[in-house]
Design a protein around this motif. Structure first.
Motif, mmCIF file in Angstrom:
data_model
loop_
_atom_site.group_PDB
_atom_site.id
_atom_site.type_symbol
_atom_site.label_atom_id
_atom_site.label_comp_id
_atom_site.label_asym_id
_atom_site.label_seq_id
_atom_site.Cartn_x
_atom_site.Cartn_y
_atom_site.Cartn_z
ATOM 1 N N ASP A 1 0.869 -1.181 0.000
ATOM 2 C CA ASP A 1 0.000 0.000 0.000
ATOM 3 C C ASP A 1 0.902 1.227 0.000
ATOM 4 O O ASP A 1 1.443 1.600 1.035
ATOM 5 C CB ASP A 1 -0.918 0.010 1.234
ATOM 6 C CG ASP A 1 -1.828 1.233 1.256
ATOM 7 O OD1 ASP A 1 -1.829 1.988 0.266
ATOM 8 O OD2 ASP A 1 -2.530 1.424 2.256
ATOM 9 N N ASN B 1 -4.091 -1.202 15.328
ATOM 10 C CA ASN B 1 -4.603 -2.578 15.397
ATOM 11 C C ASN B 1 -3.459 -3.586 15.341
ATOM 12 O O ASN B 1 -3.425 -4.561 16.089
ATOM 13 C CB ASN B 1 -5.578 -2.834 14.243
ATOM 14 C CG ASN B 1 -6.872 -2.043 14.378
ATOM 15 O OD1 ASN B 1 -7.281 -1.726 15.486
ATOM 16 N ND2 ASN B 1 -7.509 -1.733 13.259
ATOM 17 N N LYS B 2 -2.513 -3.310 14.452
ATOM 18 C CA LYS B 2 -1.345 -4.190 14.314
ATOM 19 C C LYS B 2 -0.526 -4.194 15.595
ATOM 20 O O LYS B 2 -0.033 -5.239 16.039
ATOM 21 C CB LYS B 2 -0.495 -3.704 13.134
ATOM 22 C CG LYS B 2 0.678 -4.587 12.787
ATOM 23 C CD LYS B 2 1.403 -4.035 11.555
ATOM 24 C CE LYS B 2 2.617 -4.885 11.197
ATOM 25 N NZ LYS B 2 3.337 -4.329 10.013
ATOM 26 N N ASN C 1 -4.524 4.310 12.276
ATOM 27 C CA ASN C 1 -5.503 3.435 12.931
ATOM 28 C C ASN C 1 -5.214 1.968 12.621
ATOM 29 O O ASN C 1 -5.317 1.097 13.499
ATOM 30 C CB ASN C 1 -6.909 3.820 12.486
ATOM 31 C CG ASN C 1 -7.974 3.373 13.473
ATOM 32 O OD1 ASN C 1 -7.711 3.270 14.670
ATOM 33 N ND2 ASN C 1 -9.166 3.091 12.982
ATOM 34 N N LYS C 2 -4.853 1.681 11.363
ATOM 35 C CA LYS C 2 -4.486 0.309 10.995
ATOM 36 C C LYS C 2 -3.255 -0.152 11.771
ATOM 37 O O LYS C 2 -3.185 -1.303 12.211
ATOM 38 C CB LYS C 2 -4.209 0.231 9.490
ATOM 39 C CG LYS C 2 -5.441 0.375 8.612
ATOM 40 C CD LYS C 2 -5.055 0.313 7.136
ATOM 41 C CE LYS C 2 -6.265 0.533 6.236
ATOM 42 N NZ LYS C 2 -5.876 0.517 4.790
ATOM 43 N N LEU C 3 -2.295 0.750 11.919
ATOM 44 C CA LEU C 3 -1.072 0.397 12.643
ATOM 45 C C LEU C 3 -1.346 0.176 14.130
ATOM 46 O O LEU C 3 -0.676 -0.629 14.781
ATOM 47 C CB LEU C 3 -0.012 1.487 12.450
ATOM 48 C CG LEU C 3 0.605 1.561 11.050
ATOM 49 C CD1 LEU C 3 1.471 2.804 10.901
ATOM 50 C CD2 LEU C 3 1.445 0.308 10.775
ATOM 51 N N GLN D 1 -6.098 7.242 8.930
ATOM 52 C CA GLN D 1 -6.543 5.868 8.710
ATOM 53 C C GLN D 1 -5.375 4.887 8.718
ATOM 54 O O GLN D 1 -5.496 3.760 9.215
ATOM 55 C CB GLN D 1 -7.316 5.779 7.395
ATOM 56 C CG GLN D 1 -8.627 6.554 7.398
ATOM 57 C CD GLN D 1 -9.405 6.402 6.104
ATOM 58 O OE1 GLN D 1 -9.209 5.449 5.351
ATOM 59 N NE2 GLN D 1 -10.310 7.339 5.841
ATOM 60 N N LEU D 2 -4.246 5.318 8.169
ATOM 61 C CA LEU D 2 -3.050 4.471 8.194
ATOM 62 C C LEU D 2 -2.596 4.234 9.626
ATOM 63 O O LEU D 2 -2.185 3.119 9.992
ATOM 64 C CB LEU D 2 -1.926 5.133 7.382
ATOM 65 C CG LEU D 2 -2.174 5.296 5.882
ATOM 66 C CD1 LEU D 2 -1.048 6.101 5.230
ATOM 67 C CD2 LEU D 2 -2.302 3.933 5.203
#
Length: 400
Positions: free
Chosen positions: A292, A374-375, A370-372, A367-368
Motif C-alpha cells: 500500500d 490494530n497491528k 488506525n491500521k497500525l 486511517q493508516l
C-alpha cells in the motif's frame, strides 16, 4: 519540546498559514494539485519500471548509481567515498536524517557542515532537533538563536536576524573552502531524463553541488517520469511549504561538469563536480509500495504538521527522526517496525483527520495510523494507560 519552543513554532506556523492562504485556493494551485496527484500515483504504481529506467539513464549520463536496500548500506557507501576527508558540506535532507548520516559521519571523525541556515542553527545546539522539513529552526526564538551563536563563537551576538545570518554565513563559507565533497538530498528524480532536481532558497545547494564530488541521497519514492513532472511536484511543494509560487532556485543536475566548447570535443571537469554519485534508498519503501504505497504520495511540504493539533502541542516528539508528525509515525513502521512505530507516537494521534484535509495529495494518514494501532495491539504493544482502563472495565464494568 519546551513550552517556549512550542510557542515560537506556533507563531511561525501561524505566519506560514497566513501566507499560504492567499494562494491555496487559486485556480492554478488547484489545477496543479490534480496534475501532481496524477504524477505521484503514476510514479508509485510504476516504481519498479522507474527504478530500472532511472538507473540506466543516470549511468548513461555518467552519474554513479548505488542502490541501498537499508540505511546501513547507504551509510557504508557514503563512508567509502568520504572516509579520507576530514570535513564534508551538506544541505538539508530529510532522507539523510532518516539514516542518521550526520551522526554516523561525526562518530567516524568526519566533520559535517550544515549549509542551510536553519539546519546550521539546530546543528550548533545539541539540545534541539529540526521542527519542520522546510524551516528546521521554526521553534527557536531569535533571542535563543542569538544565545546559541554567542556560545558557539564565544562572542556577544545581538538578537537581530541580519547579524545572525552574517555570522553563520561567514563561518559556513570559510568551512566550505576546505571541503571537496558535498552531500545533498533531492526533491525529485526524473527517470526518463536521468536528472536530479533540487530546490532551495538560500543558494547553498548550488555551492554544495559544485564541489569536486557531489553525493545525492534520495528515497526511491522521489522518482517521477520526466523533468516536467519533477518541476510540477516541486512547485506544489513550494506553495504548500512556504506560501510562494516558486522557490528561489531549482537546480537540475544530469551529469558531472563538462564542456564541448573546443571543436565539440567533450571534456569533463570544468567548474562543477567531477564526480556525481546518487544513492537510491529503499529502506522498506519497495515492500511498502507493493502492499500500500499511499504514504509515499507525499511531496514533503509539511502541511500536515502545520495544522496537526498534536504536533502543535508537543512538536517533534511526535514523529520519526526528520519525518515529522503522523506520516513520520507511519514511516517508522515501514523502516524499523512495530516498536519504533509505537515509540514515535502511534497512540498520541487523535485520528482527527486534519492532516488528510490539509494534505495536497489527500493522504489518509489518520486511517493508516488506525491500521497500525490494530497491528500494534495484536503484537501486544499497547499503552499502559489503556491496560489500566481495560482492567477497570473487566473488574468494575466501568473505566472509572
Amino acid at each position: 519540546m519546551k513550552k517556549s519552543e512550542i510557542n515560537a513554532m506556533n507563531r511561525s506556523f501561524g505566519i506560514l498559514e497566513e501566507r499560504r492562504a492567499k494562494i491555496l485556493d487559486d485556480e492554478r494551485t488547484l489545477n496543479l494539485k490534480k496534475r501532481v496527484k496524477d504524477i505521484r500515483e503514476h510514479s508509485i504504481g510504476n516504481m519498479e519500471e522507474l527504478i530500472e529506467k532511472a538507473t540506466k539513464k543516470l549511468e548513461e549520463n555518467d552519474v554513479e548509481v548505488i542502490y541501498a536496500e537499508r540505511s546501513e548500506n547507504a551509510l557504508e557507501a557514503i563512508y567509502n567515498i568520504v572516509k579520507d576527508h576530514p570535513m564534508v558540506a551538506k544541505s538539508k535532507s530529510n532522507t539523510a536524517g532518516e539514516i542518521g548520516l550526520s551522526e554516523f559521519l561525526e562518530n567516524k571523525g568526519i566533520q559535517v557542515v550544515e549549509t542551510d541556515l536553519g539546519d546550521r542553527i539546530v546543528q550548533l545546539d545539541p539540545d534541539t532537533r529540526p521542527s519542520h522539513p522546510i524551516g528546521p529552526a521554526s521553534h527557536l526564538r531569535m533571542e535563543t538563536i542569538a544565545e546559541i551563536i554567542s556560545n558557539e563563537f564565544n562572542i556577544e551576538v545581538k538578537p537581530e536576524p541580519r547579524t545572525i545570518l552574517n555570522i553563520i554565513k561567514e563561518d559556513v563559507l570559510l568551512k566550505l573552502s576546505n571541503c571537496s565533497i558535498g552531500i545533498t538530498g533531492a526533491n525529485s528524480v526524473a527517470a526518463d531524463d536521468g536528472s536530479i532536481l533540487t530546490v532551495h532558497n538560500e543558494g547553498n545547494i548550488s555551492m554544495v553541488s559544485m564541489l569536486d564530488t557531489h553525493i545525492v541521497i534520495v528515497g526511491i519514492d522521489k522518482l517521477v517520469e520526466t523533468i516536467e513532472d519533477a518541476v510540477s511536484v516541486v512547485k506544489l511543494e513550494t506553495i504548500f511549504a512556504s506560501g510562494k509560487t516558486v522557490p528561489a532556485y531549482m537546480n537540475v543536475i544530469s551529469s558531472p561538469s563538462k564542456t564541448a566548447d573546443i571543436e565539440q570535443i567533450l571534456l569533463k571537469d570544468m567548474y562543477g563536480a567531477r564526480r556525481v554519485v546518487i544513492i537510491l534508498l529503499d529502506n522498506g519503501r519497495r515492500k511498502a509500495i507493493e502492499e500500500d504505497g499511499e504514504c509515499f504520495l507525499c511531496i514533503g511540504c509539511g502541511s500536515c504538521i502545520v495544522t496537526c493539533p498534536i504536533y502543535n502541542a508537543v512538536g517533534y516528539e511526535f514523529g520519526y527522526k526528520r519525518h515529522l508528525g503522523g506520516r513520520g509515525v507511519v514511516l517508522s513502521s515501514i523502516i524499523e517496525g512495530n516498536k519504533s512505530c509505537f515509540d514515535s507516537g502511534l497512540f498520541t494521534c487523535t485520528l482527527c483527520g486534519l492532516c488528510t484535509v490539509e494534505c495536497p495529495m489527500g493522504i489518509k494518514t489518520n486511517q493508516l495510523i488506525n491500521k497500525l494501532r490494530n497491528k500494534s495491539v495484536n503484537s501486544d504493544l499497547v499503552c499502559g494507560e489503556h491496560e489500566i482502563i481495560k482492567d477497570k472495565i473487566k473488574k468494575k464494568g466501568s473505566p472509572f
